[in-house]
Design a protein around this motif. Sequence first.
Motif, PDB file in Angstrom:
ATOM      1  N   UNK A 113     -59.512  -7.159  12.220  1.00 35.14           N
ATOM      2  CA  UNK A 113     -58.100  -7.285  11.852  1.00 35.14           C
ATOM      3  C   UNK A 113     -57.684  -8.751  11.785  1.00 35.14           C
ATOM      4  N   UNK A 114     -58.203  -9.570  12.712  1.00 36.53           N
ATOM      5  CA  UNK A 114     -57.871 -10.994  12.717  1.00 36.53           C
ATOM      6  C   UNK A 114     -58.431 -11.683  11.472  1.00 36.53           C
ATOM      7  N   UNK A 115     -59.633 -11.313  11.079  1.00 32.17           N
ATOM      8  CA  UNK A 115     -60.239 -11.898   9.873  1.00 32.17           C
ATOM      9  C   UNK A 115     -59.448 -11.519   8.622  1.00 32.17           C
ATOM     10  N   UNK A 116     -58.937 -10.285   8.608  1.00 33.10           N
ATOM     11  CA  UNK A 116     -58.111  -9.844   7.491  1.00 33.10           C
ATOM     12  C   UNK A 116     -56.811 -10.659   7.442  1.00 33.10           C
ATOM     13  N   UNK A 117     -56.202 -10.882   8.603  1.00 35.44           N
ATOM     14  CA  UNK A 117     -54.969 -11.677   8.664  1.00 35.44           C
ATOM     15  C   UNK A 117     -55.239 -13.111   8.209  1.00 35.44           C
ATOM     16  N   UNK A 118     -56.369 -13.660   8.629  1.00 41.35           N
ATOM     17  CA  UNK A 118     -56.737 -15.019   8.241  1.00 41.35           C
ATOM     18  C   UNK A 118     -56.903 -15.143   6.731  1.00 41.35           C
ATOM     19  N   UNK A 136     -57.602 -16.939  13.749  1.00 45.47           N
ATOM     20  CA  UNK A 136     -56.286 -17.112  13.123  1.00 45.47           C
ATOM     21  C   UNK A 136     -55.775 -18.536  13.136  1.00 45.47           C
ATOM     22  N   UNK A 137     -56.630 -19.503  13.515  1.00 45.92           N
ATOM     23  CA  UNK A 137     -56.261 -20.939  13.538  1.00 45.92           C
ATOM     24  C   UNK A 137     -55.039 -21.203  14.402  1.00 45.92           C
ATOM     25  N   UNK A 163     -46.918 -18.571   7.545  1.00 45.78           N
ATOM     26  CA  UNK A 163     -46.871 -17.207   8.082  1.00 45.78           C
ATOM     27  C   UNK A 163     -47.506 -17.214   9.463  1.00 45.78           C
ATOM     28  N   UNK A 164     -46.773 -16.673  10.436  1.00 45.10           N
ATOM     29  CA  UNK A 164     -47.196 -16.762  11.836  1.00 45.10           C
ATOM     30  C   UNK A 164     -47.111 -15.389  12.487  1.00 45.10           C
ATOM     31  N   UNK A 165     -48.111 -15.083  13.293  1.00 39.56           N
ATOM     32  CA  UNK A 165     -48.126 -13.848  14.070  1.00 39.56           C
ATOM     33  C   UNK A 165     -48.263 -14.216  15.548  1.00 39.56           C
ATOM     34  N   UNK A 166     -47.388 -13.648  16.382  1.00 34.86           N
ATOM     35  CA  UNK A 166     -47.442 -13.896  17.832  1.00 34.86           C
ATOM     36  C   UNK A 166     -47.752 -12.570  18.511  1.00 34.86           C
ATOM     37  N   UNK A 167     -48.945 -12.478  19.099  1.00 35.34           N
ATOM     38  CA  UNK A 167     -49.407 -11.252  19.744  1.00 35.34           C
ATOM     39  C   UNK A 167     -49.253 -11.389  21.253  1.00 35.34           C
ATOM     40  N   UNK A 168     -48.461 -10.500  21.853  1.00 35.02           N
ATOM     41  CA  UNK A 168     -48.235 -10.532  23.294  1.00 35.02           C
ATOM     42  C   UNK A 168     -48.737  -9.223  23.898  1.00 35.02           C
ATOM     43  N   UNK A 182     -53.872 -16.100   5.127  1.00 28.49           N
ATOM     44  CA  UNK A 182     -53.327 -17.366   5.645  1.00 28.49           C
ATOM     45  C   UNK A 182     -52.278 -17.152   6.727  1.00 28.49           C
ATOM     46  N   UNK A 183     -52.508 -16.169   7.583  1.00 31.89           N
ATOM     47  CA  UNK A 183     -51.596 -15.902   8.694  1.00 31.89           C
ATOM     48  C   UNK A 183     -52.161 -16.548   9.961  1.00 31.89           C
ATOM     49  N   UNK A 184     -51.374 -17.410  10.553  1.00 32.68           N
ATOM     50  CA  UNK A 184     -51.781 -18.046  11.808  1.00 32.68           C
ATOM     51  C   UNK A 184     -51.454 -17.103  12.963  1.00 32.68           C
ATOM     52  N   UNK A 185     -52.382 -16.988  13.925  1.00 37.45           N
ATOM     53  CA  UNK A 185     -52.187 -16.040  15.038  1.00 37.45           C
ATOM     54  C   UNK A 185     -52.186 -16.780  16.380  1.00 37.45           C
TER      55      UNK A 185
END
Length: 349
Positions: free
Chosen positions: A230-235, A281-282, A210-215, A238-241
């Motif tokens: 929010x980033x910690x919640x995504x992590x 988000x690694x 699962x990948x998130x791309x923030x622009x 297991x969502x990579x940011x």
Amino acid sequence: MLDESIYNWFSLEWFTPSAFKSFDWAHFFVFYAIPLVILLFLLKWLIGTKVKQKLPVALPKRDIEKHWTGYLRIIPNLLKALALLMLLIALARPQRTNEMVEQWSEGIDIALLIDISESMQIEDFQPNRLDAAKATARDFIAGRNQDRIGLVIFSGDAYSLSPLTTDYELLYKFIEEEIDFNKIENRGTAIGSAIAVGTNRMRESDAASKVMILLTDGDNTAGNIDPITAAELASAYDIKIYTICVGKEGKVPYGKDFFGRTNYVENTVDESNLREIAKIGSGQFYRVSDNAALQNVFDMIDEYEKAEIKETRYKNTTDFYPIYLKWGILFFLMFMLTKSTFISNILED
């Protein structure tokens, strides 16, 4: 359509050009022997005419006439040649292969979070930051293969424009028609809210990755959730940011004045938040200052996040040499019969 059953070997369709074109030849080099066979027949004929015993007969020329039975002399040799030709075709091993390739992958779920705040109208990218981001997003989507992709847009609020989908045509339509500066009324840059909306879309995903791309081009100035939280919640899901900060530092072009002259505004961005989000988000943080750099970043992410495509190949090969072998045996038997009949005897006398 040519019947491929070997029980219909006697069909003349096996000698049509379409039949020969449809074959794969396991030992095609055998066909190079055909000129050699022709040469051997010629040598046999030449030597035969020289050494064969001849009986001189004195007859007036007017009494010598050709009879149609004279042409029968070529039948045995013709049958022998055909038998050899059929044998060579059989040795070349004509085949047809049906190959089926089955491909599959575990797939990746990707959420694209695109900033549509007012500052994305700045023209240090061509034609501006948002249009450059849209064009790059389209190219990125076009390069994917069966990955589910979702769209989130944000300004003062965050809004899920598209759920995770493999309908890329629908995504192109959303990018062209739905992403603009007026889609969200509230002004500002709600980075934390955008990450939260993206996480909500992906939290029940069972994809292998699962990948998130923030622009974005700015700092978090709106929304009701802190970007780090929010980033910690995504992590936790297991969502990579990956975070991409667009825009040059210093004076950048922004619109025109009354006289058509370019306006310039001062642009500064605090990268620390975006770096920290990528770290949590690694993923990785990128800073880009023009269209080419933005395209390169998406190309790198595209390369990093490729699903492993597995494939299974099934081959079904059918041999057709028995057909030509049977014809060869038939021609050989006919040759043997003619060699022992009046045809050969008459012509030798």
